[in-house]
Design an enzyme around this catalytic site. Structure first.
Site, PDB file in Angstrom:
ATOM      1  CE  LYS A 177      -2.131   3.545   1.606  1.00 41.41           C
ATOM      2  NZ  LYS A 177      -1.085   4.422   1.202  1.00 41.41           N
ATOM      3  CB  THR A 188       3.655  15.671  -1.848  1.00 37.89           C
ATOM      4  OG1 THR A 188       2.597  15.922  -0.952  1.00 37.89           O
ATOM      5  CG2 THR A 188       4.106  14.252  -1.788  1.00 37.89           C
ATOM      6  CD  GLU A 275      -0.363  18.152  -8.736  1.00 37.63           C
ATOM      7  OE1 GLU A 275      -0.858  19.154  -8.201  1.00 37.63           O
ATOM      8  OE2 GLU A 275      -0.475  17.010  -8.273  1.00 37.63           O
ATOM      9  CG  ASN A 414      -4.271  19.800  -7.218  1.00 34.21           C
ATOM     10  OD1 ASN A 414      -3.768  19.124  -6.336  1.00 34.21           O
ATOM     11  ND2 ASN A 414      -3.543  20.381  -8.156  1.00 34.21           N
ATOM     12  CB  THR A 419     -13.295  11.916  -8.301  1.00 35.04           C
ATOM     13  OG1 THR A 419     -12.800  13.136  -8.861  1.00 35.04           O
ATOM     14  CG2 THR A 419     -13.903  12.191  -6.942  1.00 35.04           C
TER      15      THR A 419
END
Length: 419
Positions: A177, A188, A275, A414, A419
């Site tokens: 995991k 991050t 991103e 983001n 989802t």
């Protein structure tokens, strides 16, 4: 040899694998683009097929099912040394520190930065804010990593650093995991640096800290500080030679220089991998009364949403840069951080420095606005790389930050993260 991880893990096979190897990424370093999409040329970085890599390290990446809906990319990375290493790491300053951060910090303290054998990283689950169970999961990852190379029982517990990135608040399932959230104070971001130089364990923490302050702590993508940020360095000494044991030695200075330069290169790659990023922006503050003040100003500009959206829109809105500069020194309403004024409006100048080597475009000179050639400004902002220069005209100190723009894709990524 380095593996960097942001919202998803980028893995490069540099030596030989210790587990199954995903052929789709051989020789290519993947950046933030969906696996099913075409990756822009600017987001591809090629790893040389020849060169000098540190001796005595094994590295591999594989898919283990942490991300069940995305089987096309690896979600587990493993770096191991053939012999015990000196090691150091810097961790997030976020108060909600993830289980891997806590476990790895305690392990390094217990071992006094010596006898470390590997780093194990998963993406897809941060193992943060997961309670006692999450801590047990992180410890199990350490135990499984140790078992891969039959770590000796020396009474000091595990000898592997564990890192995780992904969704906060979800548990890990054993070992299998479990580039947003990037801002100084280890934010991050996961990184591993390996060297075969002989460095004394006691010296590595300060060497890494100094390098990180000038690199990973000088970047910002969205101003968020993650619960999981970790950068580690492993030194196994396989190259031979006399061990570096003194901070005053020439070898120590030489290693510090190389480590810092390498960390800066890596930090810049993280920003380029932001991103949805379409621009790589250098924020340079010069002639400041203090380095602390210069860093504060550069940091504030680097994380300003209005500045970043203007850059994405190719809008030479220097007023937003000046606005961020002006409020950067406020800690409490109306109270300057330092007794010495960092910013004197009548001495402040702002310019765009083009990436093509052409002359700077002056926007503000000594507090007076210039007549800006909007056509040239638009041409400068068409380039991927750009430098914003803020000259305070009041001292000799300077600071540099690296950031990117905010695009529609950043919001989409983001907004749909879970989802």
């Amino acid at each position: 040899m380095v593996i960097n991880a942001g919202a998803k893990l980028s893995i490069a096979r540099l030596i030989r694998p210790t587990a199954s190897y995903h052929p789709a990424i051989g020789g290519i370093r993947y950046y933030s683009a969906p696996p099913e999409s075409t990756i822009p040329a600017a987001k591809l970085k090629y790893i040389p097929t020849s060169g000098t890599y540190p001796q005595g390290f094994l590295v591999s990446g594989t898919y283990v099912g942490v991300k069940p809906t995305n089987k096309s990319t690896p979600d587990l990375a493993f770096l191991a040394s053939e012999i015990p290493c000196a090691a150091a790491a810097v961790f997030t300053k976020n108060k909600f520190q993830a289980a891997p951060v806590t476990v790895s910090r305690k392990m390094l303290q217990r071992r006094e930065n010596a006898g470390i054998r590997s780093v194990i990283i998963n993406s897809g689950c941060a193992n943060a804010v997961t309670g006692k169970g999450g801590m047990e999961d992180a410890e199990k990852m350490v135990a499984e990593a140790d078992r891969c190379y039959h770590a000796p029982k020396d009474g000091k517990g595990g000898s592997s650093i564990v890192m995780s990135t992904g969704v906060i608040g979800q548990r890990m399932a054993g070992m299998t995991k479990g580039a947003g959230m990037i801002h100084p104070n280890m934010a991050t971001l996961l990184g591993m640096i390996a060297t075969d130089a002989p460095i004394a364990p006691a010296l590595l923490p300060s060497l890494l800290k100094n390098a990180v302050d000038k690199s990973f702590n000088s970047i910002s993508i969205d101003g968020d500080t993650s619960t999981n940020d970790t950068v580690a360095v492993l030194a196994n000494g396989v190259a031979g030679g006399k061990e570096v044991t003194s901070e005053s030695s020439k070898d120590h200075a030489a290693f510090q220089k190389v480590l810092t330069e390498f960390a800066i290169d890596l930090a810049k790659l993280v920003v380029r991998d932001g991103e949805g990023a379409t621009k790589f922006v250098t924020i340079r503050v010069t002639e400041a009364p203090s380095e602390i003040g210069a860093r504060k100003i550069a940091s504030t500009i680097a994380r300003s949403p209005l500045v970043k959206t203007a850059l994405y829109g190719k809008d030479a809105n220097w007023g937003r840069i000046l606005c961020a500069t002006g409020y950067s020194q406020i800690s409490e309403p109306g109270e300057p951080i330092n007794k010495v004024p960092e910013i004197v409006p009548e001495k402040t100048s702002v310019s765009f420095i083009p990436s093509d080597g052409s002359p700077e475009l002056k926007l503000l000179v000594n507090g007076e606005p210039e007549s800006v050639d909007e056509t040239r400004a638009a041409e400068i902002l068409e380039h991927e790389d750009l430098e914003i220069l803020i000259n305070l005209g009041g001292g000799k100190e300077e600071a540099v930050y690296w950031t990117c723009d905010f695009s529609h894709e950043y919001v989409t990524i983001n907004g749909d993260y879970r989802t």
